[in-house]
Design a protein around this motif. Sequence first.
Motif, short mmCIF file in Angstrom:
data_model
loop_
_atom_site.label_atom_id
_atom_site.label_comp_id
_atom_site.label_asym_id
_atom_site.label_seq_id
_atom_site.Cartn_x
_atom_site.Cartn_y
_atom_site.Cartn_z
N ALA A 59 0.83 -1.21 0.00
CA ALA A 59 0.00 0.00 0.00
C ALA A 59 0.87 1.25 0.00
O ALA A 59 0.64 2.19 -0.78
N ASN A 60 1.85 1.27 0.87
CA ASN A 60 2.68 2.48 0.97
C ASN A 60 3.53 2.71 -0.28
O ASN A 60 3.67 3.85 -0.74
N LEU A 61 4.08 1.64 -0.84
CA LEU A 61 4.89 1.82 -2.04
C LEU A 61 4.02 2.27 -3.22
O LEU A 61 4.42 3.12 -4.01
N ALA A 62 2.83 1.70 -3.32
CA ALA A 62 1.94 2.08 -4.43
C ALA A 62 1.54 3.55 -4.32
O ALA A 62 1.50 4.27 -5.33
N VAL A 63 1.25 4.00 -3.11
CA VAL A 63 0.87 5.41 -2.93
C VAL A 63 2.05 6.31 -3.31
O VAL A 63 1.87 7.34 -3.97
N GLN A 64 3.24 5.89 -2.90
CA GLN A 64 4.41 6.74 -3.20
C GLN A 64 4.67 6.82 -4.70
O GLN A 64 5.21 7.81 -5.19
N PRO B 290 8.89 8.35 12.58
CA PRO B 290 8.30 9.69 12.54
C PRO B 290 9.04 10.61 11.58
O PRO B 290 10.26 10.55 11.44
N ASN B 291 8.26 11.47 10.92
CA ASN B 291 8.78 12.45 9.96
C ASN B 291 9.63 11.82 8.87
O ASN B 291 10.70 12.34 8.50
N THR B 292 9.16 10.69 8.38
CA THR B 292 9.88 9.94 7.34
C THR B 292 8.88 9.62 6.23
O THR B 292 7.69 9.41 6.50
N ALA B 293 9.38 9.57 5.02
CA ALA B 293 8.51 9.20 3.90
C ALA B 293 8.05 7.75 4.04
O ALA B 293 8.78 6.90 4.58
N GLU C 53 6.70 14.63 1.42
CA GLU C 53 7.19 13.51 0.61
C GLU C 53 6.12 12.45 0.41
O GLU C 53 6.40 11.34 -0.03
N PHE C 54 4.88 12.78 0.76
CA PHE C 54 3.78 11.83 0.61
C PHE C 54 3.25 11.89 -0.82
O PHE C 54 2.91 12.97 -1.32
#
Lengths: 85, 554
Positions: free
Chosen positions: B263-268, B543-546, B290-291
Amino acid sequence: MKNYQLTIKADDKQVVLERILQVTRYRGFLISGINAKVNTGTNVGTIELMVRSERSIELLVDQINKLIDIKEVKVDNSASQQSIA
Amino acid sequence: MTTEKKLTGGGLLFNVLEQHGVEHVFGYPGGAIMPIYDALYDSNVEHFLCRHEQGAAFSAVGYARASGKVGVCLATSGPGATNLITGLADALADSIPVVAITGQVATAAMGSDAFQEIDIFGLSLACTKHSFQVTDINDLAAVLHQAFAIALEGRQGPVLVDIPKDIQLAEVNGCLDHLVNLKNKVKLPPANVGSAIALLSQTKQPILYVGGGVGMANAIDELRAFAKTTGVPSVSTLKGLGTIDPTDENYLGMLGMHGTKAANLAVQECDLLIAVGARFDDRVTGKLNEFAPNAKVIHFDIDTAEINKRRVADAAILGDLKVNLPALAIPLSIIHWQEKCQMMKTDFSWDYNHPGESIFAPAVLKEISDNMPENTCVTTDVGQHQMWAAQHMLFDDPSNFLTSGGMGTMGFGVPAAVGAQVSRPTDCIIAVSGDGSFMMNVQELSTIKRFQLPVKIVLIDNAKLGMVRQWQDLFFNGRLSETDLADNPDFVMLANAFDIKAKSITKKSQVTAAIEEMLEHDGPYLLQIKIDAQDNVWPLVPPNTANDKMMEST
């Protein structure tokens, strides 16, 4: 830091001024000045609110507009200006 | 229902509640609300006595979320009212329609620092959608009708009505003709359909980002039809889980801090992010700038204030999702992107291999999910167990997964399960809790006992405040501070003290039989599952990371 002047029309209901001030503080705006009066004939209050913030004024306008007793929020562009923090 | 004769304010309250279809309320009596509790005697509304006002508030939230109705809670003035606040804040953060009624000292005593007097009206400003204090009995009916209308109108939320004791006692005609129909007073700008269609026509790699607002808008069918027609791969927020059919081949799971890698890789990687009833919460976005860095955004919502709040929308579609989603459901040619997302989903699927005999919480929760009856409603508390439940249990409707999303309130799970069970007496209700959270509203076991509610409690016990411990290990150099709960009580003995059957298990070999016994038990049951205190929730976006820089192990 930008200065803004809002003109807010609201029903003259309980704590409506407190609600506006609470939202203004919570959403990151400092209050520079305030004038408030009520038209007792229409029971509509008019609040002129001078605020300053780094944030976009639209963020505050949208949040104040969500308050149940608010009728209208306008930004007075002529009175709003950018200043050096 | 009485409509003609004189009523007290308390009697009028229950008449209005009945007029709004309220059958059940949760509360706790006290001095300044005694006239209302006296009127309860003569009403058809069923009251569920909780053992703390916070429990009553969470039960009302659970009731509302599980049923789609307004949840109602009652409390007295002063500490009774302040004890509701956390529940109201939770309801505000998650947009849950709740009406809270508080007793207040008599109007003549207000402002005198009277016994059990607190300015709950003032305190309510930051934790409700709206609030009222009734100072004239002739206003009471209209205020109560407005409270229900406001709780349900537009973006839903909690409303508090503070009623002084003399108003509760005052006589009033039992007139019930004050039903209020609010229209959305914020004039919504026209939906930017043209821009959205243009974005959809150009996209090669879209993602559908589904939030809790879809279920709240009763637009699940429209959302699923949109996903099917467009074929857009989808991800879900914590509160959106259950909105998309979890077996949909294009569904990639939860995104965000503890989201799936796929999910996260696809959104990125996406070039178009279609946010539906979602608000770009910080737990979803990770480092905001960076989202989804290459994506245009179409944002569907009912709340004007959510548009451009955290991420600028290229096309804002404000209004009713039931209308707007079908208007944009057009077939897209994105087969290569679908295949890539499906491949990521396969490549990064969960691994339930876990060495040793100690119990692996993700595997247990998956096994419960695989075996629980149809239409089971799961509540959770907050912490590691919550994230494991979100990751490893499957839900086919958001009303079947009740978790404190925005506020992240420990102590939510058990009282929310009480409310859910009251609203859906024939459905299986399972509260997944942790040993830290469980102790925060443990008194509600007494409510379960009193009403013989067949709630099942799955207590994931690592004798730690596990999520805080995990963060202390990862981000505070292992300096563990006040997260050890080795002195927890004997939870089996504790449950038994409330006449709740309980069992404790410590080994993998015990899991299957224990789950079966719990699910087959005809009554409340607590299953304590002891796990390794060092188990962590993975993946984790620091936290505060892509979001594509997630940690997957230590």
